[in-house]
Design a protein around this motif. Structure first.
Motif, PDB file in Angstrom:
ATOM      1  N   VAL A 147       0.841  -1.198   0.000  1.00 51.25           N
ATOM      2  CA  VAL A 147       0.000   0.000   0.000  1.00 51.25           C
ATOM      3  C   VAL A 147       0.880   1.253   0.000  1.00 51.25           C
ATOM      4  O   VAL A 147       0.590   2.241  -0.700  1.00 51.25           O
ATOM      5  CB  VAL A 147      -0.944   0.000   1.225  1.00 51.25           C
ATOM      6  CG1 VAL A 147      -1.626   1.357   1.376  1.00 51.25           C
ATOM      7  CG2 VAL A 147      -1.993  -1.103   1.078  1.00 51.25           C
ATOM      8  N   TYR A 148       1.969   1.206   0.769  1.00 54.07           N
ATOM      9  CA  TYR A 148       2.929   2.315   0.811  1.00 54.07           C
ATOM     10  C   TYR A 148       3.479   2.612  -0.586  1.00 54.07           C
ATOM     11  O   TYR A 148       3.543   3.774  -1.014  1.00 54.07           O
ATOM     12  CB  TYR A 148       4.058   1.963   1.776  1.00 54.07           C
ATOM     13  CG  TYR A 148       5.274   2.855   1.728  1.00 54.07           C
ATOM     14  CD1 TYR A 148       5.315   4.060   2.424  1.00 54.07           C
ATOM     15  CD2 TYR A 148       6.402   2.479   0.995  1.00 54.07           C
ATOM     16  CE1 TYR A 148       6.437   4.870   2.389  1.00 54.07           C
ATOM     17  CE2 TYR A 148       7.526   3.277   0.950  1.00 54.07           C
ATOM     18  CZ  TYR A 148       7.549   4.470   1.648  1.00 54.07           C
ATOM     19  OH  TYR A 148       8.661   5.276   1.609  1.00 54.07           O
ATOM     20  N   GLU A 150       2.093   1.857  -3.501  1.00 48.89           N
ATOM     21  CA  GLU A 150       1.015   2.359  -4.355  1.00 48.89           C
ATOM     22  C   GLU A 150       0.751   3.841  -4.072  1.00 48.89           C
ATOM     23  O   GLU A 150       0.615   4.642  -5.005  1.00 48.89           O
ATOM     24  CB  GLU A 150      -0.245   1.538  -4.123  1.00 48.89           C
ATOM     25  CG  GLU A 150      -1.425   1.947  -5.005  1.00 48.89           C
ATOM     26  CD  GLU A 150      -2.664   1.118  -4.712  1.00 48.89           C
ATOM     27  OE1 GLU A 150      -3.006   0.258  -5.539  1.00 48.89           O
ATOM     28  OE2 GLU A 150      -3.283   1.349  -3.651  1.00 48.89           O
ATOM     29  N   LYS A 151       0.683   4.202  -2.799  1.00 44.69           N
ATOM     30  CA  LYS A 151       0.417   5.592  -2.445  1.00 44.69           C
ATOM     31  C   LYS A 151       1.590   6.500  -2.798  1.00 44.69           C
ATOM     32  O   LYS A 151       1.392   7.669  -3.164  1.00 44.69           O
ATOM     33  CB  LYS A 151       0.095   5.697  -0.954  1.00 44.69           C
ATOM     34  CG  LYS A 151      -1.268   5.106  -0.582  1.00 44.69           C
ATOM     35  CD  LYS A 151      -1.564   5.286   0.903  1.00 44.69           C
ATOM     36  CE  LYS A 151      -2.952   4.774   1.242  1.00 44.69           C
ATOM     37  NZ  LYS A 151      -3.254   4.927   2.693  1.00 44.69           N
ATOM     38  N   ARG A 152       2.801   5.972  -2.677  1.00 45.61           N
ATOM     39  CA  ARG A 152       3.989   6.757  -3.018  1.00 45.61           C
ATOM     40  C   ARG A 152       4.023   7.047  -4.513  1.00 45.61           C
ATOM     41  O   ARG A 152       4.468   8.103  -4.941  1.00 45.61           O
ATOM     42  CB  ARG A 152       5.242   5.990  -2.583  1.00 45.61           C
ATOM     43  CG  ARG A 152       6.543   6.763  -2.722  1.00 45.61           C
ATOM     44  CD  ARG A 152       7.702   5.911  -2.254  1.00 45.61           C
ATOM     45  NE  ARG A 152       8.969   6.606  -2.392  1.00 45.61           N
ATOM     46  CZ  ARG A 152       9.493   7.409  -1.474  1.00 45.61           C
ATOM     47  NH1 ARG A 152       8.838   7.620  -0.347  1.00 45.61           N
ATOM     48  NH2 ARG A 152      10.663   8.002  -1.679  1.00 45.61           N
ATOM     49  N   GLY A 153       3.538   6.092  -5.292  1.00 37.23           N
ATOM     50  CA  GLY A 153       3.468   6.256  -6.738  1.00 37.23           C
ATOM     51  C   GLY A 153       4.452   5.372  -7.470  1.00 37.23           C
ATOM     52  O   GLY A 153       5.674   5.530  -7.326  1.00 37.23           O
ATOM     53  N   ARG A 548      -0.763  -0.225  -9.408  1.00 41.04           N
ATOM     54  CA  ARG A 548      -1.577  -0.570  -8.248  1.00 41.04           C
ATOM     55  C   ARG A 548      -1.015  -1.807  -7.553  1.00 41.04           C
ATOM     56  O   ARG A 548      -0.263  -2.586  -8.133  1.00 41.04           O
ATOM     57  CB  ARG A 548      -3.023  -0.847  -8.681  1.00 41.04           C
ATOM     58  CG  ARG A 548      -3.739   0.352  -9.271  1.00 41.04           C
ATOM     59  CD  ARG A 548      -5.116  -0.013  -9.774  1.00 41.04           C
ATOM     60  NE  ARG A 548      -5.776   1.121 -10.403  1.00 41.04           N
ATOM     61  CZ  ARG A 548      -6.911   1.035 -11.098  1.00 41.04           C
ATOM     62  NH1 ARG A 548      -7.504  -0.145 -11.242  1.00 41.04           N
ATOM     63  NH2 ARG A 548      -7.440   2.106 -11.643  1.00 41.04           N
TER      64      ARG A 548
END
Length: 558
Positions: A147-148, A150-153, A548
């Motif tokens: 998740v980290y 994915e959120k970081r990009g 993702r």
């Protein structure tokens, strides 16, 4: 009805039809390789949001914000890297340049060691062992890490196995002993949590500590948990050389007793004396598959592998982690014993340097700036400079660099590489980080597979040497690994699937990276879409990070 009214209603109908068929993007005139391995066909593909909305003829009553003419190009699903080591490199550079420029849209990580679960003590060790890439560790579980990311990009999709070594370290540290019953139960709970967070299964790496300390029973018990969720057991075998057949038997035993699909990481017969064994291993796999045991494999398309000097030293000297390993290598009595074992064949552990030879062990990465002048030399060449034996030189390097030292071992035969590529159950991996030929990545060399493994398959082995057809290669890069991992709505060009799509020139796609000059991006990939967004356009990265976290079959939504 009067003619003017008929014209009015016809115009409304046409306008309505056009609006109904308004897409975000249309790829026209491409040769479609749908991922099934069947004959390619000419068609158009339309993307709406993150999804493939239409495949067919869009000559009439369709429009889009953008249209790409793919005439003369191959259009295929995004490729899957079954073993990526981009765990840290994606934190440094989420664009994943080395892989996205080859058409990889899903990186699957977690060989033996995964980025979670991780305890506070393990975080301390991890921070100490960081090389050129420095980062904080705000996550505690594997799911939180993904998740980290994915959120970081990130530009590619990401997935991971949970490492058998990682859950072992959570409970036993780096001790060389079987887990006690209560410890094993806690290890199983870690696997269970990881599966419910979206892990693809459980992975082992059985020539590296602490993975080498795991016995078959332990691995079966962990695999049983993954099996409950429909996961996979995937393994760097306990031996890829002298005991390759026995190691394959162990994997088959685990698959059978845990009732789980099992895959062999980077299948190979390492060391010239072992090359003949590949036929025996293939026979074992075929026999198991006929008996209903689902065994598959992946590979990289080179005759050399890359790892560290830890793969040339006995496991007992590495027990307890790096600090204790380094301390032991500074004891004269222990060094003498380690040297004797390193320089002669051993029956209970795998020595890749002995299998390759010091003259075919290439030094490619150090932590210390003072040692980087040796990058590109063989271990034999450096030993001659130091006027020491190769094994003494190897021990000195580990101590002075404060790391396992990155090396390339030349171990395999070209004949076996081609034979393996043709196996119907063979998918592909880089076994490397996705790098960028700039910045911090230039502080060390890499194996060229980091930049070229997938392009090399399509250029060298498909176009030039015709080992397999292009449609079969694409099947092995797309639907095969997705089916093995039970990934839904990816791996095929089909209406309703996520729009992970690559457009490339089959006459030009080619790896450029070499062992001498590894930091070179591959060529021939024209466009890449990840979840419907264009990450590569006309051969250039757009900066888009639409990747993702792809969840495994056991994922439980919050």
């Amino acid at each position: 009805m009067k003619p003017n009214k008929l014209l009015f209603f016809s115009s409304l109908l046409l306008l309505f039809s056009c609006n109904q068929n308004k897409y975000d993007l249309i790829i026209k005139n491409g040769l479609i390789f749908d991922g099934n391995g069947t004959t390619p066909f000419l068609a158009d593909i339309a993307i709406k949001n993150d999804t493939i909305a239409f495949i067919g003829n869009l000559s009439y009553y369709a429009n889009a914000d953008e249209v790409i003419d793919a005439k003369g190009m191959a259009v295929a699903p995004g490729f899957v890297n079954m073993l990526s080591w981009s765990t840290e490199s994606l934190i440094e550079d989420g664009r994943s340049m080395g892989e996205i420029m080859q058409g990889v849209t899903l990186e699957v990580m977690g060989e033996g060691d995964s980025m979670g679960p991780i305890s506070e003590a393990m975080k301390v060790d991890a921070k100490k062992s960081q090389g050129n890439i420095k980062y904080d560790i705000p996550w505690n579980t594997l799911g939180e890490y993904l998740v980290y990311l994915e959120k970081r990009g990130v530009s590619t999709n990401v997935a991971s196995f949970v490492g058998a070594s990682t859950v072992r370290a959570m409970e036993l540290g780096y001790a060389n002993r079987p887990p006690k019953p209560d410890e094993l139960e806690r290890m199983k709970k870690h696997v269970r949590l990881a599966m419910e967070e979206g892990a693809m299964g459980v992975a082992s790496a059985l020539i590296y500590t602490p993975g080498t300390y795991s016995n078959t029973h332990e691995l079966i018990e962990l695999s049983k948990v993954a099996s409950e969720y429909g996961g996979t057991y995937i393994s760097h075998l306990r031996s890829e050389g002298n005991k390759l057949e026995e190691a394959t038997d162990e994997l088959i035993k685990i698959a059978k007793e845990a009732n789980i699909h099992a895959e062999i990481y980077h299948l190979k017969a390492a060391g010239k004396d072992n090359w003949y064994k590949i036929d025996k291993v293939i026979a074992k796999i075929d026999s198991a598959r006929k008996a209903g045991i689902n065994i598959t494999a992946d590979m990289y398309n080179y005759i050399a592998g890359a790892t560290g000097l830890d793969a040339a030293m006995p496991p007992w000297v590495q027990e307890g982690g790096f600090d204790q390993w380094s301390r032991r290598l500074q004891s004269g009595t222990i060094r003498d014993q380690v040297g004797r074992e390193m320089s002669s064949p051993q029956s209970d552990w795998e020595n890749l340097c002995l299998a390759a030879g010091a003259d075919k062990t290439l030094l490619i990465g150090f932590k210390q700036d003072s040692l980087r002048k040796y990058i590109g030399k063989t271990l034999a060449e450096l030993a001659a400079i130091k006027k020491k034996t190769w094994y003494e030189t190897a021990m000195d390097l580990v101590v002075s660099d404060g790391s396992r030292v990155d090396v390339v071992y030349f171990l395999m035969s070209e004949e076996n590489v081609k034979k393996q590529i043709q196996l119907p159950y063979m998918s592909f991996c880089s076994d490397a980080a996705s790098m960028n030929p700039a910045g911090v990545f230039l502080k060390s060399n890499s194996h060229p597979r980091a930049y070229g493994n997938f392009a090399r398959l399509l250029g060298k082995y498909v176009r030039e040497e015709k080992v397999i057809t292009l449609q079969e290669a694409i099947r092995k890069l797309t639907s095969l690994p997705c089916d093995n991992l039970k990934i839904q709505k990816r791996g095929r060009l089909a209406v309703g699937n996520f729009a992970d799509i690559v457009v490339f020139d089959p006459n030009k796609i080619q790896d450029k990276a070499t062992f001498e000059k590894p930091h070179q991006l591959s060529e021939g990939m024209i466009h890449v879409f990840v979840n419907g967004e264009q990450v590569v356009k006309n051969g250039q990265h757009t900066g888009v990070k639409s990747g993702r976290f792809v969840k495994g079959p056991g994922w439980k939504s919050e």
